[in-house]
Design a protein around this motif. Structure first.
Motif, short mmCIF file in Angstrom:
data_model
loop_
_atom_site.label_atom_id
_atom_site.label_comp_id
_atom_site.label_asym_id
_atom_site.label_seq_id
_atom_site.Cartn_x
_atom_site.Cartn_y
_atom_site.Cartn_z
N ARG A 227 0.85 -1.20 0.00
CA ARG A 227 0.00 0.00 0.00
C ARG A 227 0.88 1.24 0.00
NH1 ARG A 227 -5.22 -1.96 -0.93
NH2 ARG A 227 -5.32 -4.00 0.08
N VAL A 228 0.66 2.10 -0.97
CA VAL A 228 1.43 3.34 -1.04
C VAL A 228 0.47 4.51 -1.18
CG1 VAL A 228 3.40 2.17 -2.09
CG2 VAL A 228 1.73 3.28 -3.56
N GLY A 229 0.94 5.68 -0.81
CA GLY A 229 0.12 6.87 -0.88
C GLY A 229 0.69 7.89 -1.84
N LEU A 230 -0.17 8.53 -2.61
CA LEU A 230 0.22 9.62 -3.50
C LEU A 230 -0.11 10.94 -2.80
CD1 LEU A 230 -1.25 8.27 -6.88
CD2 LEU A 230 0.99 7.81 -5.85
N ARG A 231 0.88 11.79 -2.67
CA ARG A 231 0.69 13.02 -1.92
C ARG A 231 -0.21 14.01 -2.67
NH1 ARG A 231 6.52 14.65 0.80
NH2 ARG A 231 6.44 13.11 2.47
N ILE A 243 -3.09 3.71 -3.12
CA ILE A 243 -3.13 2.71 -4.17
C ILE A 243 -2.45 1.43 -3.69
CG2 ILE A 243 -3.15 4.49 -5.97
CD1 ILE A 243 -0.24 3.77 -6.55
N ALA A 244 -2.75 0.35 -4.37
CA ALA A 244 -2.16 -0.96 -4.06
C ALA A 244 -1.24 -1.37 -5.19
CB ALA A 244 -3.26 -2.00 -3.86
N LEU A 245 -0.06 -1.88 -4.84
CA LEU A 245 0.90 -2.36 -5.84
C LEU A 245 1.23 -3.82 -5.57
CD1 LEU A 245 3.64 0.45 -6.08
CD2 LEU A 245 1.68 0.11 -7.59
#
Length: 336
Positions: A227-231, A243-245
């Motif tokens: 799970r990562v976040g876009l600022r 978003i999920a990668l």
């Protein structure tokens, strides 16, 4: 002779902030406390914050893999860096020709040419003369806040054009006097991919690699996607999208990440056709199978009208997010 620009620290766009400000770790609440421990390294690569998270049953072996990865990063920086005076790229820019070029430089320039063709020249690694003009202008005391004179920009544009790079196994040559390359719109993604390749060859099944852009190997050790976040651009560390990668890469480009002037009117994403810097979007994020593609196309899409960028993204089946000037997020569907 083209001198390398001073290093510029790029701001983070893909935040997965937790333990310390700016470090790309998983954002709070994204994983249960019982998740398998990860070996984590943080540092920098090509002027960007960098990070490795790998899961291995033997911590000593994990440390060895991290050391191997960092040696690979250092090797590639000696090829692509604009700031190391003996790098292959600096030598090419200085002389306009490089004999017996490194295979990685040839490979990345060939990939760059394909992205340039795909985007009708929006992606162009030969915009370094524009960077030099803007950097020199704003380095002067009392610089005109309106930017460099039009004559200076026009002269720089005469030295821009990806079609004027000649590639062969024996040499790389510039076809125009005063040309120079920057690979900062693609090299971080390429280095990320090479580290992923190294880790996969060593049998790694769970890792998150970020050498300026982010790519996941497999799933998180707790059996879910990374799970990562876009600022949200311009709002510190606030996450605008999550978003999920899983076996995917994500890259984000945004002009606010590297302003060239005190007022922030000019940035490092240059239009190779007009010489201006891009403020079409506040940021553009691209998810692709590899970080090289995500990196190059997030740069190119920053300069392209939305319908044309979406057309390419759909053709390649890429997920994209565009942050408009008013802060709204647009996520076009992958298929019509």
């Amino acid at each position: 002779m083209t001198q390398p620009a001073m290093p510029v620290r790029r701001r983070r766009f893909i935040t997965i902030a937790a333990a310390a400000a700016g470090l790309p770790l998983l954002y709070p609440g994204s994983r249960p406390a019982a998740a398998m421990p990860l070996q984590v390294w943080t540092g920098s690569a090509l002027g960007a914050d960098a990070m490795l998270q790998i899961q291995h049953p033997d911590p000593r072996q994990a440390d060895r893999l991290i050391a191997d990865s960092l040696r690979e990063v250092a090797r590639l920086e000696r090829v692509f860096s604009l700031y190391q005076p003996d790098s292959a790229l600096v030598r090419l820019n200085r002389a306009g020709r490089l004999d017996d070029p490194p295979a990685d430089l040839l490979r990345l320039l060939a990939q760059s040419a394909r992205f340039s063709q795909l985007t009708h020249g929006a992606f162009d690694p030969t915009v370094q003369p524009l960077w030099s003009v803007y950097a020199a202008h704003f380095a002067r005391p009392g610089a005109d806040p309106a930017g460099p004179p039009h004559t200076s920009i026009a002269a720089a544009l005469q030295r821009v054009g990806y079609r004027h790079i000649a590639l062969s196994a024996r040499h790389i040559r510039f076809g125009l006097p005063g040309m120079a390359l920057t690979l900062n719109g693609i090299a971080q993604g390429y280095i990320t991919d090479r580290v992923v390749e190294l880790l996969r060859n060593a049998g790694m099944q769970h890792a998150l690699v970020d050498m300026g852009e982010t790519r996941a190997i497999g799933s998180h050790p707790s059996d879910g996607a990374w799970r990562v976040g876009l600022r949200q651009p311009g709002e510190g560390g606030r996450i605008g999208q999550r978003i999920a990668l899983q076996d995917q890469a994500v890259a984000t480009s945004g002009g606010y990440g590297t302003p060239l002037d005190p007022a922030g009117r000019f940035n490092h994403i240059f239009n190779p056709h007009t010489g201006s810097s891009s403020w079409r979007y506040r940021s553009v994020s691209v998810v692709a199978a590899d970080a090289t593609t995500a990196d190059a196309l997030s740069t190119a899409f920053s300069l392209m009208p939305l319908p044309r960028a979406v057309e390419i993204a759909r053709m390649l089946k890429l997920q994209t997010w565009f942050v408009l000037d008013d802060g709204r997020w647009v996520q076009p569907p992958v298929t019509t």
